[in-house]
Scaffold this motif. Structure first.
Motif, mmCIF file in Angstrom:
data_model
loop_
_atom_site.group_PDB
_atom_site.id
_atom_site.type_symbol
_atom_site.label_atom_id
_atom_site.label_comp_id
_atom_site.label_asym_id
_atom_site.label_seq_id
_atom_site.Cartn_x
_atom_site.Cartn_y
_atom_site.Cartn_z
ATOM 1 N N THR A 54 0.835 -1.200 0.000
ATOM 2 C CA THR A 54 0.000 0.000 0.000
ATOM 3 C C THR A 54 0.876 1.259 0.000
ATOM 4 N N TYR A 55 0.295 2.346 -0.441
ATOM 5 C CA TYR A 55 1.025 3.622 -0.452
ATOM 6 C C TYR A 55 0.063 4.774 -0.253
ATOM 7 N N TYR A 56 0.613 5.869 0.242
ATOM 8 C CA TYR A 56 -0.130 7.125 0.341
ATOM 9 C C TYR A 56 0.651 8.178 -0.421
ATOM 10 N N LEU A 57 -0.007 8.820 -1.386
ATOM 11 C CA LEU A 57 0.633 9.837 -2.221
ATOM 12 C C LEU A 57 0.252 11.226 -1.713
ATOM 13 N N ALA A 58 1.261 12.005 -1.290
ATOM 14 C CA ALA A 58 0.996 13.378 -0.855
ATOM 15 C C ALA A 58 0.312 14.132 -1.984
ATOM 16 N N ASP A 59 -0.742 14.869 -1.655
ATOM 17 C CA ASP A 59 -1.566 15.502 -2.694
ATOM 18 C C ASP A 59 -1.015 16.826 -3.192
ATOM 19 N N THR A 60 0.166 17.217 -2.716
ATOM 20 C CA THR A 60 0.785 18.469 -3.141
ATOM 21 C C THR A 60 2.210 18.215 -3.599
ATOM 22 N N VAL A 61 2.583 18.787 -4.733
ATOM 23 C CA VAL A 61 3.957 18.704 -5.219
ATOM 24 C C VAL A 61 4.779 19.782 -4.521
ATOM 25 N N ILE A 62 5.885 19.382 -3.916
ATOM 26 C CA ILE A 62 6.756 20.333 -3.230
ATOM 27 C C ILE A 62 7.566 21.098 -4.269
ATOM 28 N N VAL A 63 7.498 22.412 -4.248
ATOM 29 C CA VAL A 63 8.232 23.249 -5.196
ATOM 30 C C VAL A 63 9.507 23.751 -4.517
ATOM 31 N N ILE A 97 -3.870 4.292 -0.567
ATOM 32 C CA ILE A 97 -4.696 4.723 0.560
ATOM 33 C C ILE A 97 -4.999 6.204 0.332
ATOM 34 N N ILE A 98 -6.244 6.520 0.085
ATOM 35 C CA ILE A 98 -6.628 7.876 -0.290
ATOM 36 C C ILE A 98 -6.923 8.741 0.922
ATOM 37 N N ASP A 99 -7.521 8.161 1.947
ATOM 38 C CA ASP A 99 -7.909 8.907 3.142
ATOM 39 C C ASP A 99 -6.658 9.358 3.892
ATOM 40 N N ASN A 100 -6.453 10.682 3.998
ATOM 41 C CA ASN A 100 -5.238 11.164 4.668
ATOM 42 C C ASN A 100 -5.222 10.855 6.163
ATOM 43 N N ASN A 101 -6.390 10.513 6.730
ATOM 44 C CA ASN A 101 -6.429 10.118 8.134
ATOM 45 C C ASN A 101 -5.828 8.725 8.340
ATOM 46 N N LEU A 102 -5.695 7.980 7.238
ATOM 47 C CA LEU A 102 -5.128 6.633 7.305
ATOM 48 C C LEU A 102 -3.727 6.576 6.704
ATOM 49 N N ALA A 103 -3.145 7.743 6.425
ATOM 50 C CA ALA A 103 -1.843 7.802 5.756
ATOM 51 C C ALA A 103 -0.764 7.061 6.538
ATOM 52 N N THR A 104 -0.846 7.103 7.857
ATOM 53 C CA THR A 104 0.195 6.460 8.671
ATOM 54 C C THR A 104 0.131 4.937 8.608
ATOM 55 N N GLN A 105 -0.930 4.394 7.985
ATOM 56 C CA GLN A 105 -1.039 2.945 7.846
ATOM 57 C C GLN A 105 -0.429 2.446 6.539
ATOM 58 N N ASP A 107 2.296 1.494 3.643
ATOM 59 C CA ASP A 107 3.657 0.944 3.644
ATOM 60 C C ASP A 107 4.649 1.951 3.083
ATOM 61 N N TYR A 108 4.227 2.674 2.045
ATOM 62 C CA TYR A 108 5.069 3.710 1.447
ATOM 63 C C TYR A 108 4.367 5.057 1.544
ATOM 64 N N LEU A 109 5.109 6.084 1.889
ATOM 65 C CA LEU A 109 4.646 7.456 1.743
ATOM 66 C C LEU A 109 5.387 8.016 0.541
ATOM 67 N N LEU A 163 10.213 7.479 -2.117
ATOM 68 C CA LEU A 163 9.434 6.509 -1.351
ATOM 69 C C LEU A 163 9.990 6.496 0.068
ATOM 70 N N LEU A 164 9.124 6.794 1.037
ATOM 71 C CA LEU A 164 9.510 6.783 2.439
ATOM 72 C C LEU A 164 8.884 5.567 3.118
ATOM 73 N N ASP A 165 9.605 5.006 4.066
ATOM 74 C CA ASP A 165 9.157 3.805 4.759
ATOM 75 C C ASP A 165 8.099 4.161 5.795
ATOM 76 N N GLY A 166 6.833 3.966 5.427
ATOM 77 C CA GLY A 166 5.743 4.304 6.330
ATOM 78 C C GLY A 166 5.709 3.454 7.586
ATOM 79 N N LYS A 167 6.187 2.216 7.503
ATOM 80 C CA LYS A 167 6.158 1.323 8.657
ATOM 81 C C LYS A 167 7.224 1.689 9.687
ATOM 82 N N SER A 168 8.169 2.527 9.298
ATOM 83 C CA SER A 168 9.192 2.979 10.234
ATOM 84 C C SER A 168 8.951 4.420 10.639
#
Length: 215
Positions: A54-63, A97-105, A107-109, A163-168
């Motif tokens: 699973t992954y959560y994609l940040a909805d904003t591109v960092i400039v 994972i679309i719900d940002n309240n579940l982002a911490t669940q 595997d990848y951010l 890709l950041l390790d969400g489980k860590s």
């Protein structure tokens, strides 16, 4: 989130790639100067672990663009950029994972950043008005004085996917461990459509040359 100083390390490498890589002797298109680099940040991370799905994609591109960079009307469609990253993650077999309240669940951010830089360089030509001769032999005048100096600007751009390790996930306000990143770089010139298409192609190439990401 990672500190911006960590992200700029990738951009330094981008500059090295852009100016030192082997290009065609006579490039015909701006895209001939594009390059893509990917790297595993954590050599101990197990990408083959089937539990990572699973992954959560940040909805904003960092400039990350330098605020002193010269003005330009050229822009990359950031919505298309996020959608292309999403497409490649889905194609690789991950579930978003679309719900940002579940982002911490997740595997990848997934973080996406863009940068544009000005690269100035100067060239000069001309010189002294002539030489006086030596041993009875004389030279004619050469060139002129003062020398002429020309300053040029090469605009470059970069797209960074991490890709950041969400489980860590550590405690709040600490750095999230990065396990993989990809950088696409090239000349920031052309038109908006050209820039966007080249950026999307760079994202595709990142995943193509990282087959270990596929489930």
């Amino acid at each position: 989130m990672k500190k911006l100083s960590e992200l700029f390390k990738g951009l330094t490498f981008v500059s090295i790639l852009l100016f030192s890589s082997c290009y065609p002797i006579e490039p015909e298109f701006v895209s001939d100067f594009d390059s893509v680099f990917t790297e595993i940040s954590d050599p101990d991370f197990d990408f083959s672990n089937p539990a990572i799905n699973t992954y959560y994609l940040a909805d904003t591109v960092i400039v990350l663009t330098d605020p002193n960079a010269s003005d330009t009307n050229l822009e990359v469609d950031l919505d298309l950029v996020l959608n292309r990253v999403r497409f490649n993650m889905n194609q690789a077999g991950y579930t978003e994972i679309i719900d940002n309240n579940l982002a911490t669940q997740a595997d990848y951010l997934v973080l996406v950043s863009v940068n544009r830089s000005d690269n100035y360089f100067s060239t000069w030509w001309g010189g002294w008005g002539g030489w006086g001769g030596w041993g009875g032999w004389g030279w004619g005048g050469c060139c002129f004085f003062p020398p002429q100096i020309t300053t040029s600007n090469i605009r470059t751009g970069a797209i960074i996917v991490e890709l950041l390790d969400g489980k860590s996930l550590p405690q709040r306000n600490e750095i999230i461990p990065e396990v993989w990143y990809g950088v696409g770089s090239g000349l920031f010139t052309g038109n908006n459509t050209n820039l966007t298409n080249r950026t999307l192609g760079a994202i595709d190439q990142m995943f193509l040359q990282s087959p270990y990401l596929t489930r």
